[in-house]
Motif scaffolding. Structure first.
Motif, PDB file in Angstrom:
ATOM      1  N   ASN A  90      71.762  76.294  -2.161  1.00 40.86           N
ATOM      2  CA  ASN A  90      71.513  75.630  -3.446  1.00 40.86           C
ATOM      3  C   ASN A  90      72.142  74.242  -3.492  1.00 40.86           C
ATOM      4  O   ASN A  90      71.565  73.311  -4.049  1.00 40.86           O
ATOM      5  CB  ASN A  90      72.003  76.501  -4.602  1.00 40.86           C
ATOM      6  N   VAL A  91      73.327  74.098  -2.897  1.00 35.70           N
ATOM      7  CA  VAL A  91      73.972  72.776  -2.841  1.00 35.70           C
ATOM      8  C   VAL A  91      73.135  71.833  -1.976  1.00 35.70           C
ATOM      9  O   VAL A  91      72.915  70.675  -2.340  1.00 35.70           O
ATOM     10  CB  VAL A  91      75.421  72.894  -2.310  1.00 35.70           C
ATOM     11  N   ALA A  92      72.654  72.319  -0.834  1.00 33.67           N
ATOM     12  CA  ALA A  92      71.822  71.488   0.051  1.00 33.67           C
ATOM     13  C   ALA A  92      70.524  71.078  -0.657  1.00 33.67           C
ATOM     14  O   ALA A  92      70.083  69.933  -0.542  1.00 33.67           O
ATOM     15  CB  ALA A  92      71.518  72.239   1.339  1.00 33.67           C
ATOM     16  N   LYS A  93      69.944  71.995  -1.407  1.00 29.85           N
ATOM     17  CA  LYS A  93      68.738  71.654  -2.164  1.00 29.85           C
ATOM     18  C   LYS A  93      69.050  70.632  -3.258  1.00 29.85           C
ATOM     19  O   LYS A  93      68.205  69.804  -3.595  1.00 29.85           O
ATOM     20  CB  LYS A  93      68.109  72.908  -2.758  1.00 29.85           C
ATOM     21  N   GLY A  94      70.262  70.674  -3.799  1.00 26.86           N
ATOM     22  CA  GLY A  94      70.668  69.666  -4.774  1.00 26.86           C
ATOM     23  C   GLY A  94      70.712  68.279  -4.157  1.00 26.86           C
ATOM     24  O   GLY A  94      70.353  67.291  -4.800  1.00 26.86           O
ATOM     25  N   VAL A  95      71.130  68.204  -2.900  1.00 26.01           N
ATOM     26  CA  VAL A  95      71.139  66.912  -2.201  1.00 26.01           C
ATOM     27  C   VAL A  95      69.702  66.426  -1.998  1.00 26.01           C
ATOM     28  O   VAL A  95      69.404  65.243  -2.161  1.00 26.01           O
ATOM     29  CB  VAL A  95      71.897  67.000  -0.858  1.00 26.01           C
ATOM     30  N   LEU A  96      68.797  67.346  -1.671  1.00 24.27           N
ATOM     31  CA  LEU A  96      67.383  66.967  -1.539  1.00 24.27           C
ATOM     32  C   LEU A  96      66.830  66.464  -2.873  1.00 24.27           C
ATOM     33  O   LEU A  96      66.064  65.498  -2.904  1.00 24.27           O
ATOM     34  CB  LEU A  96      66.555  68.154  -1.042  1.00 24.27           C
ATOM     35  N   ARG A  97      67.228  67.099  -3.957  1.00 26.81           N
ATOM     36  CA  ARG A  97      66.795  66.625  -5.280  1.00 26.81           C
ATOM     37  C   ARG A  97      67.338  65.225  -5.557  1.00 26.81           C
ATOM     38  O   ARG A  97      66.672  64.406  -6.181  1.00 26.81           O
ATOM     39  CB  ARG A  97      67.249  67.605  -6.361  1.00 26.81           C
ATOM     40  N   ASN A  98      68.547  64.942  -5.068  1.00 26.51           N
ATOM     41  CA  ASN A  98      69.107  63.596  -5.204  1.00 26.51           C
ATOM     42  C   ASN A  98      68.305  62.598  -4.374  1.00 26.51           C
ATOM     43  O   ASN A  98      68.102  61.460  -4.797  1.00 26.51           O
ATOM     44  CB  ASN A  98      70.574  63.587  -4.803  1.00 26.51           C
ATOM     45  N   LEU A  99      67.843  62.999  -3.196  1.00 27.28           N
ATOM     46  CA  LEU A  99      66.999  62.114  -2.387  1.00 27.28           C
ATOM     47  C   LEU A  99      65.731  61.747  -3.149  1.00 27.28           C
ATOM     48  O   LEU A  99      65.256  60.615  -3.072  1.00 27.28           O
ATOM     49  CB  LEU A  99      66.625  62.778  -1.061  1.00 27.28           C
ATOM     50  N   LYS A 100      65.197  62.701  -3.875  1.00 29.15           N
ATOM     51  CA  LYS A 100      63.997  62.421  -4.664  1.00 29.15           C
ATOM     52  C   LYS A 100      64.285  61.361  -5.724  1.00 29.15           C
ATOM     53  O   LYS A 100      63.470  60.478  -5.969  1.00 29.15           O
ATOM     54  CB  LYS A 100      63.487  63.707  -5.317  1.00 29.15           C
ATOM     55  N   GLU A 101      65.453  61.434  -6.336  1.00 29.14           N
ATOM     56  CA  GLU A 101      65.859  60.457  -7.357  1.00 29.14           C
ATOM     57  C   GLU A 101      66.075  59.075  -6.748  1.00 29.14           C
ATOM     58  O   GLU A 101      65.847  58.051  -7.387  1.00 29.14           O
ATOM     59  CB  GLU A 101      67.134  60.941  -8.050  1.00 29.14           C
TER      60      GLU A 101
END
Length: 135
Positions: A107-118
């Motif tokens: 979930n933390v790694a997916k949060g970083v991916l969501r930050n990449l989207k931003e």
């Protein structure tokens, strides 16, 4: 040797040459990574990780597909090294969990991916220097 003209793209990194600088980004690479891990439709996130991530040690079950986690973190390592040094802290922390990742780690790694989207449009500008820089 053959001159192929001005460098535009190399290993997933885009280059733009201006008068006094070179701009490098990985927007296309990030878009492919988001698509690969099915994160294109997720809500973007402003920061790559939560505050107090180290302090919050809850018991989370071991993730049943560590290969998926390793692929995500490997993709983030490439981004961190090439054009996104701002992700260094969280990516290094996540790379320490490669042997036995938990669901929380995923979930933390997916949060970083969501930050990449931003931050898809973030880029590095490398400027000319007239001499040594004193810090």
């Amino acid at each position: 040797m053959k001159d192929l003209g001005e460098l535009k793209s190399f290993l997933g990194i885009q280059f733009k040459t201006k008068d006094d600088c070179i701009v490098i980004s990985q927007k296309q690479y990030f878009e492919k990574v988001l698509e690969k891990f099915d994160m294109k439709d997720y809500k973007p996130r402003v920061s790559p990780c939560e505050v107090g991530l180290d302090k919050d040690e809850d018991v989370s079950p071991i993730f049943n597909d560590p290969r998926c986690y390793r692929e995500i973190v490997g993709s983030l390592i490439y981004a961190m090294v090439a054009t996104r040094p701002d992700l260094s802290y969280i990516v290094i922390k996540q790379s320490q969990k490669m042997s036995k990742p938990t669901v929380r780690d995923l979930n933390v790694a997916k949060g970083v991916l969501r930050n990449l989207k931003e931050t898809l449009d973030y880029a590095l500008e490398l400027r000319k220097s007239n001499g040594p820089v004193n810090l």
